[in-house]
Structures are given as structure tokens and as C-alpha cells.
Design a protein around this motif. Sequence first.
Motif, PDB file in Angstrom:
ATOM      1  N   UNK A 297     -15.960 -16.686 -14.656  1.00 23.68           N
ATOM      2  CA  UNK A 297     -14.994 -17.768 -14.784  1.00 23.68           C
ATOM      3  C   UNK A 297     -13.575 -17.256 -14.534  1.00 23.68           C
ATOM      4  N   UNK A 298     -13.277 -16.055 -15.016  1.00 23.63           N
ATOM      5  CA  UNK A 298     -11.944 -15.489 -14.789  1.00 23.63           C
ATOM      6  C   UNK A 298     -11.679 -15.304 -13.299  1.00 23.63           C
ATOM      7  N   UNK A 299     -12.633 -14.720 -12.594  1.00 24.55           N
ATOM      8  CA  UNK A 299     -12.464 -14.481 -11.157  1.00 24.55           C
ATOM      9  C   UNK A 299     -12.287 -15.802 -10.415  1.00 24.55           C
ATOM     10  N   UNK A 300     -13.098 -16.790 -10.758  1.00 25.05           N
ATOM     11  CA  UNK A 300     -12.999 -18.093 -10.108  1.00 25.05           C
ATOM     12  C   UNK A 300     -11.622 -18.708 -10.343  1.00 25.05           C
ATOM     13  N   UNK A 301     -11.160 -18.708 -11.598  1.00 28.73           N
ATOM     14  CA  UNK A 301      -9.861 -19.301 -11.913  1.00 28.73           C
ATOM     15  C   UNK A 301      -8.726 -18.523 -11.239  1.00 28.73           C
ATOM     16  N   UNK A 302      -8.843 -17.195 -11.207  1.00 25.99           N
ATOM     17  CA  UNK A 302      -7.830 -16.369 -10.552  1.00 25.99           C
ATOM     18  C   UNK A 302      -7.704 -16.739  -9.079  1.00 25.99           C
TER      19      UNK A 302
END
Length: 221
Positions: free
Chosen positions: A117-122
Motif C-alpha cells: 500500500x505504501x509503494x502504491x500510494x507513493x
Amino acid sequence: MLAALLLGISACYGAGEAPEQEATGAVSAGLDLYSGIPQDGVVLGDPGAPITLVEFSDLRCSHCRDYALEVLPVILDRHVRTSQVKLVFRNLTFLGPGSVQAARMAAAVGAQDRLWEFVDRFFRIQARERAPITDELLLRIASELPGVDAARAMAQRDSGEVAQQLEAARAEATRLQVHGVPALFLSRQGEGLRRLRLTSMSPEPISRAIEQLLRAPRPHG
């Protein structure tokens, strides 16, 4: 044996390269892509899935961003949610200090099982805002993820666990002769990794390779 696909898309190479054009796919968050999918550190999907797809990525790489926003959602729906495939994320830092800063935060959030989720949001924020990579940005992204203790992640960025994860990714990339990203590898349970050479920023070649590997007879002996 799985046939290698011809390399036909651009990749990010070397230190110091800035992100290029914005992603052509949708950048709105949309539905929660990862809801209900098991997640354990860098691994996403059913632990018993017969196929593993390993992705080497750099968070400053525009082509990695395009892959994450345009291709990965289809792979999730077709193959990860159906327990055919589990994903493994290998975070590299080809592109300078910003890559290192972002990778450390992603790994720290991954210790709370929210790396994907962090990578996607980044990537979505980078596609929309092209924001400089700062502690403020990284804290903001982590704070927006349900269930993540952003302050704890910030404090763990320089931990031995984070350093070990990034070093393991670097070592595996060296062993597999990964010189540019995104780089993808497929494997079937009990078998070695096979490089997947993309022909376009499309999920179709990856889907075909997965289906081919699922159907392929296992080698004797």
C-alpha cells in the motif's frame, strides 16, 4: 520451458536519473487494490500460491511507477486474488539518495505488513504531484495508510532489519544480473527464477507467461 519475452520497454538505469514523464494510466486511488490479500513484509498473496512473481523496483523510477499503476492492478485481480501467484517486492536504490530514503521508509512500513500500500500510494502521489522526496512526504504517505504507525516506521528506517532487507535485494539483483528496473522474474514451486522480458507496459504478456508456466509439465528428475 517458459519462453523469454523480448525486452521492448524502457527501464531506469544508474544513479542520479530523475523521474521522466508522468504515468499515462489513472492516478486516482480508486478501489483498495490490496484489501483482503494476505501480506507479510515484502510478500503479497497466498503463501501457498504455485507461482511467485518477483519484482525489482526503484521508487524513483518512472517506468516502475507506470508498471505499478497500469499493469499490477490487473495482475492482482487475475492472478493474486485467485491464489495462482504471490508477489515479492525487491526494492533497489539505483537512482540516488532519494531512492535510498524512500526505500528505507517502504521497508519500515513493510515491517507492519503494509509495504504494498505504501509503494502504491507513493507512486500515485509522484504521478500526480512529482513531489520531492522528503521526510514530510514519507510521513504523510505512511500516515494515510490504515493500520500503520507512521511514527514507528519513521523511527525504524535506519534499523538493522531495514538495512538487511535492502542489502538482500541488492545482493539478489547482483546475482540475477539486474541492471535496470522494473525487472520481473517468475518461478514455480520447487523451481528456479526465470526472467520475464516485457514487450510493452501491458499486463497481457505477464498473464500469458503465468498461464504458460501453470500449464507447463514439470521437469523429470
